[in-house]
Design an enzyme around this catalytic site. Structure first.
Site, PDB file in Angstrom:
ATOM      1  N   HIS A 149      57.845 -85.924 124.342  1.00 18.34           N
ATOM      2  CA  HIS A 149      56.923 -86.748 125.100  1.00 18.34           C
ATOM      3  C   HIS A 149      57.362 -86.728 126.558  1.00 18.34           C
ATOM      4  CE1 HIS A 149      55.075 -88.476 121.534  1.00 18.34           C
ATOM      5  NE2 HIS A 149      56.283 -88.609 121.018  1.00 18.34           N
ATOM      6  N   CYS A 190      53.587 -84.240 127.992  1.00 19.20           N
ATOM      7  CA  CYS A 190      52.576 -84.816 128.871  1.00 19.20           C
ATOM      8  C   CYS A 190      53.140 -84.919 130.276  1.00 19.20           C
ATOM      9  CB  CYS A 190      52.212 -86.221 128.417  1.00 19.20           C
ATOM     10  SG  CYS A 190      51.273 -86.239 126.904  1.00 19.20           S
TER      11      CYS A 190
END
Ligand code: NAG
Ligand code: NAG
Ligand code: NAG
Length: 320
Positions: A149, A190
């Site tokens: 992430h 991301c």
């Protein structure tokens, strides 16, 4: 006479130069650092992407001594995994878990260890995991694949973030200590562009490819109903699949970038740093071995899902 001397001199130079070339490429080693920063069964896809990358490097002949793997290793034998000991990265795909080295697992997967391993700080890693670090020298190529992430200017890891300034400082000091001739980073997270955008100088011999631009999510794909999780991430699936089916001594990083960017329609794959390095052939970064026809092509991606508002949960950031 003068012409002859010039010719002779030219030949001599050519000889010296070609000799140096062959010496330096003989001495060149590829070092690879493969990192999945997340943990938890719902993040299955990150370790699946990473294990798949290991299999490609391994099949391409890069010895395990030159590969360092950092991942929580909580997926293969997770009680939620209906196929114990097996991790797949695409529907019907092969087991990518088999034989993956376990240098750093569990709580050893953290930003401080990441930095110390990458920068070759053996002292710092003493008594932690395998203790191995990237021991590359001035002729070597270093390949970093990071999957996790991410948020604006951070990679999440599990409980602590790695910030862009710490990463960039590390890369700069590695460059100043001649710890590589080229470094290539492939990043699935991301907002991954935000780790490099306006931060990574173009004179360090470092090239970064990111799954997303600084302002957007990257995307998961291949939801598997039986396993109740996503098996892969779009950018990773695309570059891994391309690496399995193209001729790596012929294909440049930049060419792969163009193809992966086209196939990753949901986010913007970006490149940063010394873009001239994009001319480097993939075989010089991830190795090469003649393959049979035994790598099945990744099936079409019919779903892609982003994970906005999900995690780094401890910062409530937008991450994949
Ligand atoms: C390596 O790690 C040790 C222990 O954490 C630290 O004291 C030292 O400054 C580090 N060396 C470098 C070159 O960063
Ligand atoms: C990307 O392509 C896939 C498959 O063609 C499609 O299902 C998906 O909706 C597209 N996503 C976006 C954001 O355009
Ligand atoms: C994987 O590569 C093969 C061969 O180039 C191609 O046919 C297939 O469409 C690719 N799969 C994806 C998901 O891009």
């Amino acid at each position: 006479m003068k012409n002859k001397i010039t010719l002779l001199f030219g030949l001599l130079i050519a000889l010296v130069v070609s000799n140096q070339k062959s010496v330096s490429s003989e001495n060149r080693q590829i070092w690879a650092f493969l990192v999945a920063g997340s943990s938890g069964y719902y993040n299955y896809r990150h370790q699946a992407d990473l294990c798949h990358a290991y299999q490609i490097l391994h099949e391409n002949g890069i010895p395990d001594e030159n590969i360092i793997v950092m991942m929580a290793d909580d997926i293969a034998f997770n009680q939620e995994n209906p196929t114990p000991g097996v991790i797949i990265n695409s529907p019907g795909g092969p087991n990518v878990y088999e034989g993956v080295p376990k240098d750093y697992t569990g709580k050893d997967v953290n930003p401080l260890n990441f930095i110390n391993i990458l920068s070759g700080n053996k002292t710092a890693m003493k008594n932690i995991g395998s203790g191995r670090v990237i021991e590359s020298g001035p002729n070597d190529h270093v390949f970093v694949n990071f999957v996790d992430h991410g948020g604006a200017g951070v990679f999440c890891f599990d409980e602590e973030v790695l910030t862009a300034d710490v990463l960039i400082d590390t890369l700069k000091s590695m460059a100043s200590r001649s710890q590589f001739s080229k470094m290539i980073l492939y990043i699935e997270a991301c907002f991954s562009g935000s780790m490099f955008d306006d931060l990574l100088d173009d004179d360090l011999n470092i090239f970064a490819l990111t799954a997303a631009d600084p302002h957007e999510s990257s995307y998961a794909c291949y939801y598997d109903a039986k396993r109740q999780t996503y098996l892969g991430d779009v950018f990773s699936v695309n570059w891994l699949n391309d690496s399995e089916h193209e001729s790596l001594p012929q294909e440049s990083i930049h060419h792969q970038f163009e193809k992966v960017r086209t196939r990753t329609n949901a986010s913007h794959v970006e490149e940063y740093g010394d873009l001239d390095i994009g001319e480097t052939k993939l075989s010089e970064i991830i190795g090469f071995r003649m393959r049979g026809q035994n790598s099945p092509p990744a099936p079409p991606i019919n779903d892609d899902v982003h994970f906005r508002f999900v995690f780094c949960f401890f910062l409530l950031m937008n991450c994949d």
